[in-house]
Write an enzyme that holds these catalytic residues in place. Structure first.
Site, PDB file in Angstrom:
ATOM      1  N   LYS A  96       2.865 -32.437 -33.568  1.00 19.00           N
ATOM      2  CA  LYS A  96       1.687 -32.452 -32.656  1.00 19.00           C
ATOM      3  C   LYS A  96       1.135 -33.879 -32.575  1.00 19.00           C
ATOM      4  CE  LYS A  96      -2.536 -31.184 -34.271  1.00 19.00           C
ATOM      5  NZ  LYS A  96      -3.606 -32.180 -34.053  1.00 19.00           N
ATOM      6  N   ASN A  97       0.978 -34.535 -33.724  1.00 22.74           N
ATOM      7  CA  ASN A  97       0.299 -35.830 -33.759  1.00 22.74           C
ATOM      8  C   ASN A  97       1.163 -37.003 -33.325  1.00 22.74           C
ATOM      9  OD1 ASN A  97      -1.930 -34.418 -34.460  1.00 22.74           O
ATOM     10  ND2 ASN A  97      -1.892 -34.990 -36.620  1.00 22.74           N
ATOM     11  N   CYS A 117     -16.501 -32.821 -34.141  1.00 20.34           N
ATOM     12  CA  CYS A 117     -15.761 -31.559 -34.057  1.00 20.34           C
ATOM     13  C   CYS A 117     -15.926 -30.859 -35.400  1.00 20.34           C
ATOM     14  CB  CYS A 117     -14.300 -31.834 -33.747  1.00 20.34           C
ATOM     15  SG  CYS A 117     -13.496 -32.613 -35.109  1.00 20.34           S
ATOM     16  N   ASP A 125      -4.765 -34.062 -43.693  1.00 17.84           N
ATOM     17  CA  ASP A 125      -4.446 -32.826 -42.961  1.00 17.84           C
ATOM     18  C   ASP A 125      -3.853 -31.743 -43.859  1.00 17.84           C
ATOM     19  OD1 ASP A 125      -3.450 -34.442 -39.842  1.00 17.84           O
ATOM     20  OD2 ASP A 125      -5.379 -34.052 -40.778  1.00 17.84           O
ATOM     21  N   ARG A 157     -10.972 -33.461 -28.580  1.00 15.65           N
ATOM     22  CA  ARG A 157     -11.464 -34.829 -28.741  1.00 15.65           C
ATOM     23  C   ARG A 157     -10.316 -35.832 -28.852  1.00 15.65           C
ATOM     24  NH1 ARG A 157     -11.243 -37.729 -32.412  1.00 15.65           N
ATOM     25  NH2 ARG A 157     -13.257 -38.721 -32.086  1.00 15.65           N
ATOM     26  N   ARG A 169      -3.757 -24.186 -32.137  1.00 14.48           N
ATOM     27  CA  ARG A 169      -3.791 -25.546 -31.583  1.00 14.48           C
ATOM     28  C   ARG A 169      -2.664 -26.402 -32.142  1.00 14.48           C
ATOM     29  NH1 ARG A 169      -9.647 -28.188 -31.211  1.00 14.48           N
ATOM     30  NH2 ARG A 169      -8.249 -29.778 -30.390  1.00 14.48           N
ATOM     31  N   ARG A 188     -16.579 -37.975 -36.215  1.00  9.88           N
ATOM     32  CA  ARG A 188     -15.428 -38.606 -35.560  1.00  9.88           C
ATOM     33  C   ARG A 188     -15.839 -39.610 -34.472  1.00  9.88           C
ATOM     34  NH1 ARG A 188     -10.750 -34.269 -35.293  1.00  9.88           N
ATOM     35  NH2 ARG A 188      -9.474 -36.147 -35.355  1.00  9.88           N
ATOM     36  N   PRO A 189     -16.525 -40.655 -34.866  1.00  7.87           N
ATOM     37  CA  PRO A 189     -16.930 -41.693 -33.908  1.00  7.87           C
ATOM     38  C   PRO A 189     -15.712 -42.405 -33.298  1.00  7.87           C
ATOM     39  CG  PRO A 189     -17.315 -42.396 -36.166  1.00  7.87           C
ATOM     40  CD  PRO A 189     -16.887 -40.980 -36.247  1.00  7.87           C
ATOM     41  N   ILE A 190     -15.945 -43.181 -32.241  1.00  6.36           N
ATOM     42  CA  ILE A 190     -14.844 -43.949 -31.632  1.00  6.36           C
ATOM     43  C   ILE A 190     -15.203 -45.433 -31.548  1.00  6.36           C
ATOM     44  CG2 ILE A 190     -13.887 -42.008 -30.293  1.00  6.36           C
ATOM     45  CD1 ILE A 190     -15.347 -43.215 -27.829  1.00  6.36           C
ATOM     46  N   ASP A 191     -16.111 -45.880 -32.440  1.00  4.94           N
ATOM     47  CA  ASP A 191     -16.548 -47.288 -32.418  1.00  4.94           C
ATOM     48  C   ASP A 191     -15.384 -48.260 -32.591  1.00  4.94           C
ATOM     49  OD1 ASP A 191     -16.632 -45.932 -35.001  1.00  4.94           O
ATOM     50  OD2 ASP A 191     -17.205 -47.876 -35.818  1.00  4.94           O
TER      51      ASP A 191
HETATM   52  C1  EPZ Z   1      -5.634 -38.470 -36.408  1.00  2.00           C
HETATM   53  O1  EPZ Z   1      -6.994 -38.266 -36.010  1.00  2.00           O
HETATM   54  C2  EPZ Z   1      -5.017 -37.084 -36.421  1.00  2.00           C
HETATM   55  N1  EPZ Z   1      -5.056 -36.504 -35.082  1.00  2.00           N
HETATM   56  C3  EPZ Z   1      -5.786 -36.189 -37.396  1.00  2.00           C
HETATM   57  O2  EPZ Z   1      -5.123 -34.925 -37.424  1.00  2.00           O
HETATM   58  C4  EPZ Z   1      -5.714 -36.820 -38.790  1.00  2.00           C
HETATM   59  O3  EPZ Z   1      -6.475 -36.050 -39.686  1.00  2.00           O
HETATM   60  C5  EPZ Z   1      -6.284 -38.251 -38.737  1.00  2.00           C
HETATM   61  O4  EPZ Z   1      -5.565 -39.033 -37.734  1.00  2.00           O
HETATM   62  C6  EPZ Z   1      -6.177 -38.973 -40.070  1.00  2.00           C
HETATM   63  O5  EPZ Z   1      -4.841 -39.020 -40.475  1.00  2.00           O
HETATM   64  C7  EPZ Z   1      -4.121 -36.877 -34.175  1.00  2.00           C
HETATM   65  O6  EPZ Z   1      -3.257 -37.699 -34.449  1.00  2.00           O
HETATM   66  C8  EPZ Z   1      -4.193 -36.213 -32.825  1.00  2.00           C
HETATM   67  P1  EPZ Z   1      -8.749 -41.480 -37.581  1.00  2.00           P
HETATM   68  P2  EPZ Z   1      -7.923 -39.555 -35.655  1.00  2.00           P
HETATM   69  O7  EPZ Z   1      -9.213 -42.259 -36.414  1.00  2.00           O
HETATM   70  O8  EPZ Z   1      -7.125 -40.585 -34.977  1.00  2.00           O
HETATM   71  C9  EPZ Z   1     -13.192 -42.556 -38.821  1.00  2.00           C
HETATM   72  C10 EPZ Z   1      -4.963 -32.573 -37.375  1.00  2.00           C
HETATM   73  O9  EPZ Z   1      -5.398 -31.692 -38.121  1.00  2.00           O
HETATM   74  N2  EPZ Z   1     -13.241 -43.295 -37.549  1.00  2.00           N
HETATM   75  O10 EPZ Z   1      -7.666 -42.028 -38.437  1.00  2.00           O
HETATM   76  O11 EPZ Z   1      -9.143 -39.046 -34.966  1.00  2.00           O
HETATM   77  C11 EPZ Z   1     -13.139 -41.052 -38.575  1.00  2.00           C
HETATM   78  O12 EPZ Z   1     -14.446 -40.540 -38.395  1.00  2.00           O
HETATM   79  C12 EPZ Z   1      -5.852 -33.756 -36.995  1.00  2.00           C
HETATM   80  O13 EPZ Z   1      -3.803 -32.604 -36.877  1.00  2.00           O
HETATM   81  C13 EPZ Z   1     -14.363 -44.102 -37.301  1.00  2.00           C
HETATM   82  O14 EPZ Z   1     -15.281 -44.180 -38.100  1.00  2.00           O
HETATM   83  O15 EPZ Z   1      -8.313 -40.013 -37.124  1.00  2.00           O
HETATM   84  C14 EPZ Z   1     -12.493 -40.524 -39.826  1.00  2.00           C
HETATM   85  O16 EPZ Z   1     -13.479 -40.392 -40.835  1.00  2.00           O
HETATM   86  C15 EPZ Z   1      -7.238 -33.641 -37.618  1.00  2.00           C
HETATM   87  N3  EPZ Z   1     -14.414 -44.788 -36.122  1.00  2.00           N
HETATM   88  C16 EPZ Z   1     -11.519 -41.646 -40.210  1.00  2.00           C
HETATM   89  O17 EPZ Z   1     -11.943 -42.815 -39.496  1.00  2.00           O
HETATM   90  C17 EPZ Z   1     -13.408 -44.711 -35.192  1.00  2.00           C
HETATM   91  O18 EPZ Z   1     -13.506 -45.373 -34.137  1.00  2.00           O
HETATM   92  C18 EPZ Z   1     -10.071 -41.362 -39.833  1.00  2.00           C
HETATM   93  O19 EPZ Z   1     -10.035 -41.121 -38.461  1.00  2.00           O
HETATM   94  C19 EPZ Z   1     -12.282 -43.884 -35.466  1.00  2.00           C
HETATM   95  C20 EPZ Z   1     -12.221 -43.192 -36.657  1.00  2.00           C
END
Ligand code: EPZ
Length: 415
Positions: free
Chosen positions: A22-23, A116, A304, A92, A396, A121-124
Site C-alpha cells: 500500500k505504502n 486522523c 505500523d 490524508r 483500507r 499528522r502535520p505537513i509543515d
Molecule cells: C507514512 O506516513 C506511512 N503512510 C504511514 O503508514 C507510516 O506509519 C509513516 O509513514 C511512518 O513510517 C504512507 O506511506 C501512505 P511521516 P507519513 O511523515 O508519511 C510527523 C499505515 O498504517 N510529521 O513519516 O504521514 C508526523 O506527525 C500508515 O500504513 C511532522 O511533524 O508519516 C509523525 O509523527 C500509518 N510534520 C512523524 O512525523 C510533517 O510535515 C512521521 O510521519 C510530516 C510528518
C-alpha cells in the site's frame, strides 16, 4: 458498517501470498501525474486507499482502467490542480499528490489534510520543502495553495525523516531546474520503490534508502510500466499472527530484508525461521517470551507494526515494554484489547503489557487500520467469539484479509 465475526482458539498454518505494498503504491500512483502519459502498474493491492487515489486521479482529469492485476493510468488529460476536499479528508495520505501536481502544473490547491486516528499528522515539513524550492504557499480558510513560475533545485534538510515529506520533495524535484539534495531523508524501502519507478520514467534520482537523496531535474518524463514491491507491513502482520497462535505459516512474495527488526524480535520471543529468497516460514513455540520494542524510523522497528506486535505480547510469558516514538496517539486499540482480558497500562509513549494466560472473545471496535488488524489477531486466539465493528479501517490496507485468514484455518466471516 461491516463487521468481522471470529470464532477464536485456532492455531494458524498454511501458506499466504503477500499483496503489493500500500505504502509503495500510493506515492507511485501519485507520481503517474508527472509523465502526462501512460503508466502501467502490476501488483497494485486492491484496497480502499488505492481506489481512493484512482478516484482523485479521475477527478483531476486522468483515466484509470483495470485488466486483472494490471492497472493502466493515462494522465495526459490531467488539467486540474485542485484535490477534492472530501477525498482529501477521507484519506490524508493523498497529500502525496501535491508534489506531483506542482511538478506537472507548477501549482496545487488542497484542503489542509488534518489529523486522523493516530495523531495530528502535520505537513509543515512538506510545506517547508516546497518553499525551499521556490514555491509560494498561501493559506486561507483551511485551504492551501502552492504556486510558482519555476521549481528551483535546492538543498532541503528535513527536521525529521518524514516519509511523506521525503516523497513529496522527490516528486516536486523531478522536473525542477537544477539539482535537489534532500538530507535527513526517510530511508523506508517504499522510497526506494518510488525512486526505481521514477528513474524508469526517465528521472535522475539516487540515494533512496540512505539519508541523503539527490535529484537532477529533467525536462520530461516518459510512459512507464512497473511492478510494485511486496507489502512488508502485511508480511509482518501475518508473522506476528502466526507467532501469537503458536502456528506455522509460510509467506510467499516477500522480502525478509525489509522487516529484519520484526523477525529479530520474534526470534527473541522464541520463534524459529526458515528464510529463502522471496519466502519466510515461521515456526512459533507454544508460549512466547515477553520482549520489549521501541518504534523508530526505518531501519528501526516500524511504527505500523507496533500495535500488531504489542497484541502478540498480550499472551506472552512475562511483561513487555512498548515505546511508540513516531506517532503521538497510536495506542487507542489497547482499550479494546483490555475488554478482551489483556493487561495493558499506557503511560504517554509507553505501554506496559503483562502477559495473561488467555484472551476472551468480546464485541470490539476498530479504531484505525493497524489497530484494527491487531483486534483481528486477538479474536483469532481468544476463547469464544469476537465481533469487530468498523472493519472499513482494516479494509483500507489489507487486501482480501478475511479470505487470506480463512486459507490458514481462521474461522472468520464478514457480516
Ligand atoms: C507514512 O506516513 C506511512 N503512510 C504511514 O503508514 C507510516 O506509519 C509513516 O509513514 C511512518 O513510517 C504512507 O506511506 C501512505 P511521516 P507519513 O511523515 O508519511 C510527523 C499505515 O498504517 N510529521 O513519516 O504521514 C508526523 O506527525 C500508515 O500504513 C511532522 O511533524 O508519516 C509523525 O509523527 C500509518 N510534520 C512523524 O512525523 C510533517 O510535515 C512521521 O510521519 C510530516 C510528518
Amino acid at each position: 458498517m461491516a463487521e468481522y465475526i471470529i470464532k477464536g482458539g485456532k492455531r494458524v498454518c498454511g501458506e499466504i501470498d503477500i499483496s503489493g505494498s500500500k505504502n509503495a503504491a500510493l506515492p507511485i500512483i501519485a507520481a503517474s501525474i508527472l509523465n502526462a502519459g501512460k503508466t502501467t502498474l502490476y501488483n497494485v493491492p486492491n484496497i480502499h486507499d488505492t481506489q481512493m487515489m484512482f478516484e482523485i486521479l479521475k477527478k483531476l482529469g486522468g483515466n484509470v482502467t483495470k485488466k486483472n492485476n494490471k492497472i493502466i493510468i493515462d494522465t495526459s488529460k490531467v488539467n486540474k490542480y485542485e484535490i477534492p476536499e472530501d477525498l482529501m479528508r477521507q484519506m490524508r495520505s493523498s497529500v502525496i499528490i501535491v508534489g506531483s501536481l506542482i511538478g506537472r502544473h507548477k501549482k496545487a490547491l488542497f484542503s489542509y489534510p488534518g489529523g486522523c486516528d493516530i495523531g495530528t499528522r502535520p505537513i509543515d515539513l512538506h510545506l517547508r520543502a516546497f518553499e525551499k524550492m521556490g514555491i509560494n504557499i498561501g493559506k486561507n480558510y483551511g485551504n492551501i495553495t502552492c504556486s510558482c513560475d519555476k521549481i528551483l533545485g535546492e538543498k532541503i534538510d528535513l527536521d525529521f525523516p518524514s516519509v511523506g515529506a521525503t516523497e513529496n520533495a522527490i516528486l516536486t524535484a523531478c522536473l525542477a531546474e537544477g539539482k535537489t539534495t534532500i538530507t535527513n531523508a526517510a530511508r523506508e524501502p517504499e522510497i526506494i520503490d518510488l525512486q526505481n519507478f521514477l528513474n524508469k520514467m526517465g528521472a535522475k534520482i539516487r540515494g533512496a534508502g540512505s539519508n541523503q537523496i539527490e535529484i537532477i531535474g529533467v525536462k520530461k518524463l516518459n510512459d512507464v510500466s512497473y511492478n510494485i514491491m511486496p507489502d512488508r507491513i502485511e508480511a509482518g502482520t501475518f508473522l506476528c499472527l502466526s507467532a501469537m497462535t503458536g502456528g506455522n505459516i509460510k509467506i510467499n512474495n516477500t522480502n525478509s530484508e525489509t522487516i529484519t527488526p520484526v523477525i529479530d524480535k520474534l526470534e527473541e520471543a522464541g520463534c524459529k525461521f526458515n528464510i529463502k529468497k522471496g519466502e519466510i516460514e515461521i515456526l512459533a513455540p507454544k508460549k512466547l517470551k515477553a520482549v520489549n520494542i521501541k518504534t523508530m524510523p526505518y531501519p528501526g522497528f516500524p511504527t505500523d507494526l507496533q500495535s500488531v506486535f504489542a497484541t502478540t505480547m498480550t499472551i506472552a510469558k512475562g511483561t513487555s515494554i512498548i515505546v511508540e516514538n513516531i506517532f503521538e496517539n497510536r495506542y487507542k486499540y489497547t482499550q479494546e484489547l483490555i475488554r478482551m482480558g489483556a493487561k495493558i497500562n499506557v503511560e504517554g509513549k509507553t505501554a506496559i503489557i503483562k502477559g495473561v494466560r488467555k484472551l476472551y472473545g468480546a464485541n470490539v471496535k476498530a479504531t484505525d487500520l493497524r489497530g484494527g488488524a491487531s483486534l483481528v489477531m486477538a479474536g483469532i486466539v481468544a476463547k469464544g467469539t469476537t465481533k469487530i465493528e468498523n472493519i472499513e479501517y482494516i479494509l483500507r490496507g489489507y487486501e482480501k484479509f478475511d479470505q487470506k485468514l480463512q486459507k490458514i484455518g481462521v474461522d472468520i466471516v464478514v457480516k
